[in-house]
Design an enzyme around this catalytic site. Structure first.
Site, PDB file in Angstrom:
ATOM      1  N   SER A 174      27.417 -71.495 -23.489  1.00 41.68           N
ATOM      2  CA  SER A 174      28.641 -72.256 -23.192  1.00 41.68           C
ATOM      3  C   SER A 174      29.759 -71.274 -22.830  1.00 41.68           C
ATOM      4  CB  SER A 174      29.008 -73.136 -24.387  1.00 41.68           C
ATOM      5  OG  SER A 174      30.107 -73.975 -24.086  1.00 41.68           O
ATOM      6  N   THR A 175      30.837 -71.239 -23.609  1.00 45.49           N
ATOM      7  CA  THR A 175      31.959 -70.358 -23.289  1.00 45.49           C
ATOM      8  C   THR A 175      31.509 -68.895 -23.232  1.00 45.49           C
ATOM      9  OG1 THR A 175      33.410 -71.877 -24.488  1.00 45.49           O
ATOM     10  CG2 THR A 175      34.307 -69.717 -23.945  1.00 45.49           C
ATOM     11  N   HIS A 201      27.059 -75.124 -20.336  1.00 46.28           N
ATOM     12  CA  HIS A 201      28.088 -76.161 -20.388  1.00 46.28           C
ATOM     13  C   HIS A 201      29.115 -75.899 -19.287  1.00 46.28           C
ATOM     14  CE1 HIS A 201      27.201 -76.651 -24.975  1.00 46.28           C
ATOM     15  NE2 HIS A 201      26.299 -77.257 -24.223  1.00 46.28           N
ATOM     16  N   MET A 298      30.943 -71.896 -27.914  1.00 47.42           N
ATOM     17  CA  MET A 298      31.558 -72.610 -29.029  1.00 47.42           C
ATOM     18  C   MET A 298      30.628 -73.708 -29.516  1.00 47.42           C
ATOM     19  SD  MET A 298      34.130 -73.102 -31.050  1.00 47.42           S
ATOM     20  CE  MET A 298      35.437 -72.116 -30.343  1.00 47.42           C
ATOM     21  N   ASP A 301      25.449 -76.374 -30.317  1.00 48.61           N
ATOM     22  CA  ASP A 301      24.434 -76.965 -29.456  1.00 48.61           C
ATOM     23  C   ASP A 301      23.211 -76.054 -29.367  1.00 48.61           C
ATOM     24  OD1 ASP A 301      23.251 -78.785 -27.746  1.00 48.61           O
ATOM     25  OD2 ASP A 301      24.285 -78.059 -25.956  1.00 48.61           O
TER      26      ASP A 301
END
Length: 356
Positions: A174-175, A201, A298, A301
């Site tokens: 993600s991030t 993401h 973050m 998941d």
């Protein structure tokens, strides 16, 4: 309470004011200064030492991408890019993430978005996340030189569509993920005997630019996943924004095929695509060896269904805290007790190859 100090960079006076008003409406952050272009931003970063910079991608004089490279080379500070939803905007944003931007926010309606309030929550949450990454960013050895990235690849990427799929690598991030993928995928050899499925993401409109960029830099084929296509060894498939990636197996008299099934079922814990959804599907339908890689991001998941990978005899790699922009997803994965190897970002490809 120490407030998060933010520098707002945009060539539009209107956008500078609206974004500043959004930020200043929250008690834990404040806009300490504004800048009208990249050159102005560089001077004000030096003078005011912000915790976070929000910066427009497309600006006159020194644009956002050029300013970002200068910032990361001289005075690393978390930068969140604001991008228009155009193809050029998406391409520039992907480059910015590669060069070290922590995250980005799509402007709802172009460079001057009268409806920027629509992404108000996104702006605030990403500033908070970026502020937490400031010290980490300054300690990381980030490579911003495109010429130093591995680019050795065959003249044409010949894909053997008849080759039997026997091994599968699944990645979730993600991030900070686009930067991580730029570190991992270009190092994967062209003759790897596995296919790669990736959940990053990212909103719609940006995943194709990410895939196209990585394809240029990688020895293997990298593409945005398409509904109904066959999964082929030597290819990496990035899940499109706003879709879940599932798979199904098809049997014929000669071999088994794995087919990508994209859908827009409900988000899982706010995510679509979801790493957990992908893991659930591949463990149900893939018949052989699986390696799972969880990198910076973050939240948690991917951690829920790691035990399914282990039940199938698969292996799990998590990115080490020292190289994560955000140590959320890898930490959650490690806490499950299902991770086999914890390695820094620069060693993840080597670990994948050793496991294969």
């Amino acid at each position: 309470m120490n407030k998060i100090k933010v520098l707002v960079v945009d060539d539009s006076a209107f956008m500078r004011k609206v974004i500043s008003d959004i930020i200043n409406s929250y008690p834990d952050m404040e806009v300490i200064e504004k800048a009208r272009d990249g050159n102005d931003a560089l001077q004000k970063i030096e003078t005011f030492s912000p915790d976070v910079v929000t910066m427009d991608v497309e600006m006159p004089k020194l644009d956002g991408l050029s300013a970002l490279k200068n910032i990361m080379d001289t005075n690393p500070v978390p930068v969140i890019m604001l991008s228009s939803l155009t193809q050029n905007g998406a391409e520039q944003t992907v480059k910015a993430l590669q060069f070290g931007a922590v995250d980005f926010i799509p402007k709802p309606s172009g460079s001057i978005s009268l409806d920027i309030e629509k992404v108000k929550d996104d702006i605030i949450s990403k500033i908070r996340i970026a502020a937490g990454a400031k010290r980490k960013l300054q300690n990381l050895n980030i490579n911003h030189d495109l010429n130093s990235i591995v680019k050795i690849k065959p003249p044409t990427k010949k894909i053997d569509y008849k080759k039997q799929l026997k091994k599968l690598i699944v990645m979730g991030t993600s991030t900070g993920g686009p930067k991580a993928l730029h570190e991992v995928l270009p190092k994967i050899p062209v003759n790897i005997d596995a296919a790669i499925l990736i959940v990053q993401h990212m909103p719609p409109g940006f995943t194709k630019s990410l895939a196209d960029r990585l394809d240029i830099l990688s020895q293997i084929k990298v593409k945005e996943a398409e509904h109904g296509e066959k999964v082929i060894p030597g290819c990496a498939y990035i899940t499109p924004g706003n879709y879940h990636l599932n798979v199904e197996s098809i049997y014929n008299q000669i071999k088994k095929d794995l087919i990508i099934n994209l859908n827009q079922n409900n988000p899982i814990k706010g995510h679509r695509p979801s790493v957990d959804e992908m893991l659930l599907s591949v463990t149900k339908h893939f018949w052989s060896d699986i390696i799972c890689v969880i990198m910076t991001g973050m939240g948690s998941d991917g951690s829920k269904n790691l035990h399914l990978i282990k039940q199938k005899g698969g292996k799990v790699i998590a990115e080490h805290q020292s190289t994560c922009i955000v140590y959320g997803m890898p930490k959650a994965a490690i806490q499950t007790g299902n991770v086999d190897s914890i390695v820094p970002l620069e060693d993840i490809t080597k670990e994948i190859i050793s496991m294969i």
